[in-house]
Design a protein around this motif. Structure first.
Motif, short mmCIF file in Angstrom:
data_model
loop_
_atom_site.label_atom_id
_atom_site.label_comp_id
_atom_site.label_asym_id
_atom_site.label_seq_id
_atom_site.Cartn_x
_atom_site.Cartn_y
_atom_site.Cartn_z
N LEU A 103 66.81 43.06 40.40
CA LEU A 103 65.62 43.77 39.90
C LEU A 103 65.15 43.19 38.58
O LEU A 103 63.93 43.07 38.33
CB LEU A 103 65.92 45.27 39.75
CG LEU A 103 66.07 46.06 41.05
CD1 LEU A 103 66.54 47.47 40.77
CD2 LEU A 103 64.75 46.10 41.80
N LEU A 104 66.12 42.83 37.73
CA LEU A 104 65.80 42.20 36.45
C LEU A 104 65.02 40.91 36.69
O LEU A 104 63.99 40.65 36.05
CB LEU A 104 67.10 41.90 35.67
CG LEU A 104 66.96 41.10 34.37
CD1 LEU A 104 66.41 41.98 33.26
CD2 LEU A 104 68.30 40.51 33.95
N ASN A 105 65.49 40.12 37.63
CA ASN A 105 64.83 38.84 37.93
C ASN A 105 63.42 39.04 38.49
O ASN A 105 62.50 38.28 38.19
CB ASN A 105 65.67 38.03 38.93
CG ASN A 105 66.96 37.52 38.30
OD1 ASN A 105 67.07 37.47 37.07
ND2 ASN A 105 67.92 37.14 39.12
N ILE A 106 63.25 40.09 39.31
CA ILE A 106 61.92 40.40 39.86
C ILE A 106 60.95 40.77 38.73
O ILE A 106 59.81 40.31 38.70
CB ILE A 106 62.02 41.53 40.91
CG1 ILE A 106 62.75 41.04 42.17
CG2 ILE A 106 60.63 42.06 41.27
CD1 ILE A 106 63.18 42.15 43.11
N ALA B 42 58.84 39.23 29.05
CA ALA B 42 59.96 38.75 29.88
C ALA B 42 61.22 38.60 29.03
O ALA B 42 62.31 39.01 29.46
CB ALA B 42 59.59 37.42 30.53
N GLU B 43 61.05 38.04 27.84
CA GLU B 43 62.19 37.88 26.93
C GLU B 43 62.76 39.26 26.53
O GLU B 43 63.98 39.45 26.48
CB GLU B 43 61.76 37.14 25.67
CG GLU B 43 61.37 35.67 25.89
CD GLU B 43 62.57 34.74 25.90
OE1 GLU B 43 63.71 35.23 26.01
OE2 GLU B 43 62.36 33.52 25.79
N ALA B 44 61.85 40.20 26.28
CA ALA B 44 62.28 41.55 25.88
C ALA B 44 63.06 42.24 27.00
O ALA B 44 64.05 42.96 26.75
CB ALA B 44 61.06 42.38 25.50
N VAL B 45 62.65 42.00 28.25
CA VAL B 45 63.35 42.60 29.40
C VAL B 45 64.78 42.07 29.49
O VAL B 45 65.71 42.83 29.78
CB VAL B 45 62.57 42.31 30.71
CG1 VAL B 45 63.41 42.65 31.93
CG2 VAL B 45 61.28 43.12 30.75
N GLY C 71 67.97 44.36 29.21
CA GLY C 71 68.91 44.35 30.32
C GLY C 71 70.34 44.15 29.85
O GLY C 71 71.25 44.85 30.31
N ILE C 72 70.53 43.21 28.92
CA ILE C 72 71.88 42.93 28.39
C ILE C 72 72.41 44.18 27.67
O ILE C 72 73.59 44.53 27.79
CB ILE C 72 71.85 41.71 27.45
CG1 ILE C 72 71.56 40.43 28.27
CG2 ILE C 72 73.17 41.56 26.70
CD1 ILE C 72 71.24 39.21 27.43
#
Length: 457
Positions: free
Chosen positions: A10-13, A27-30, A34-35
């Protein structure tokens, strides 16, 4: 483990969506968010980011992602490096492509067929077909299986670098060795042949395509049709368009206008009118290009009353006429001998705010010269801020026709000083005129100037 895998997916999507929208900051913030919640990015996560940076920012920014991957304990793979090499190719950075390829090998990453394809494309793009051919030979001699795209890149690259015969030979050799070309391969070869002005060979490949079981598409037909028109094989071009129509391909306004313009140019007004009527009946809305084509047709037929009505129709329909629209009318009036009407319309053009009217001025100068009003043509020439080779060519030729060879010679000298060389027929007419009028010294000086001008070019 399933939750973790699903979360990474899901993170990659999410990252892919942001990257496609060029929102790389988000995208960087996600990734960071996520981490924080325990969703661990994988190599796909970072490869998506590398690809986006290559496309929208630059190769250096993309390369910096590799360091972050390694810090996170993720090793870059062949897809990572392919994206970087592709980005460097897009920016014509050959040395960076080669450095990245070498680094990939040093990292123990085996290049795949796409790595070689990208490198081959880079060499072609930079005009190095011999190096590209060496990469192609490496693919054939390795354990890798060439992809159809490998052959397409090779054929396209050879055509674009002027080796159309080699591209054709490769195409035939591949067929003999069992390669079954797809439609895209045929289209690449046809396009290359057309750009090399080899319309006959292009039509032969088009015929082969039909016999191969593949159906030519609109791109195939349009490419060959335009090639025929450029080669002045108008009947063959119109035949191809008719074949397109019989197979049910839809036409846009541009395609119709291309054919109409050719029919007008070759004096086939009945055919041009039929295509224009068909275009309107098919519900294709006329744009300015379409109107300009129709205006040109009316001017060529000498129907100036209808041409002026068409101008009113264009403007009342909310379209703004451009310089080309008005110039078509001025040129038509000049060719019909209506110099007063042409001058009047040029004045109207100036009033409408079109000030850079070089082509319109050139039409009027030529019209004045052909009407025997060379002094008025010279006055107009002197009032112009910008002149080009067409301006000089028309004036010099018309001065020669009027027997004013010395005046034409002075104008030719100025033209040469400005770095322009006129048509051979104009130069020949002036030299012959000077010699026959007894101005042999002037003719000798002019010949010397022509030689010097050719040497300096």
């Amino acid at each position: 483990m399933m939750v973790c895998g699903l979360s990474t997916r899901l993170l990659n999507i999410c990252i892919a969506s942001f990257c496609k929208s060029r929102l790389l900051g988000k995208a960087e913030a996600v990734i960071i968010d996520g981490i924080r919640v325990g969703v661990i990015p994988d190599v796909v996560t970072y490869n998506t980011l590398v690809h986006a940076y290559c496309q929208f920012v630059g190769v250096d920014a993309a390369y910096s992602v590799i360091h972050r991957m390694k810090e996170a304990g993720i090793s870059p793979n062949v897809i990572t490096y392919n994206s970087l090499i592709s980005g460097a190719t897009r920016n014509r950075l050959l040395s960076q492509c080669l450095d990245l390829f070498e680094e990939m090998l040093q990292e123990g990453i085996h290049p795949n067929v796409w790595s070689y394809n990208i490198l081959m494309h880079c060499f072609f793009k930079l005009g190095k077909p011999d190096e590209a051919n060496r990469v192609f030979q490496d693919i054939l001699l390795s354990d890798l299986t060439p992809h159809p795209a490998t052959f397409n890149i090779m054929i396209n690259g050879l055509c674009k670098n002027g080796y159309t015969d080699n591209a054709l030979m490769l195409f035939r050799n591949l067929q003999r060795h069992g390669f079954v070309p797809q439609l895209v391969t045929y289209n690449i070869l046809i396009s290359g042949l057309c750009k090399a002005h080899r319309s006959g060979q292009a039509r032969k490949i088009l015929k082969d395509l039909g016999e191969s079981g593949h159906e030519p598409n609109a791109i195939t037909y349009t490419t060959v049709m335009k090639c025929c028109f450029r080669s002045k094989k108008f009947d063959q071009g119109v035949e191809i368009m008719s074949e397109m129509k019989s197979k049910g391909y839809t036409f846009d306004g541009f395609a119709y206008c291309t054919v109409i313009a050719v029919l007008v140019k070759t004096g086939r007004m009945e055919g041009a009118n039929a295509f224009m009527e068909q275009m309107i009946n098919n519900g294709i809305e006329l744009d300015l290009v379409s109107y300009n084509t129709l205006l040109s047709m009316l001017c060529k037929e000498g129907k100036f009353e209808a041409a002026y009505k068409l101008l009113d129709e264009i403007e009342s329909g909310g379209l703004l006429c451009d310089k080309y629209t008005h110039t078509i009318l001025i040129n038509g009036l000049c060719k019909a001998g209506n110099i007063a009407g042409a001058q009047q319309h040029l004045h109207y053009m100036n009033m409408m705010g079109f000030h850079d009217n070089l082509v319109a001025f050139n039409c009027l100068i030529d019209g004045l010269g052909k009407a025997g009003r060379i002094d008025r043509a010279m006055e107009l020439y002197n009032s112009m801020e910008i002149k080009d080779s067409f301006t000089y060519d028309s004036l010099v030729l018309n001065l020669c026709k009027d027997g004013r060879f010395l005046c034409a010679s002075k104008l030719m000298m100025k033209c040469l000083r400005d770095g322009m060389i006129l048509l051979h027929s104009t130069r020949r007419a002036l030299l012959d005129g000077l010699c026959s009028s007894g101005f042999t010294n002037e003719a000798r000086k002019l010949k010397l100037k022509f030689r010097l001008a050719r040497m300096l070019r």
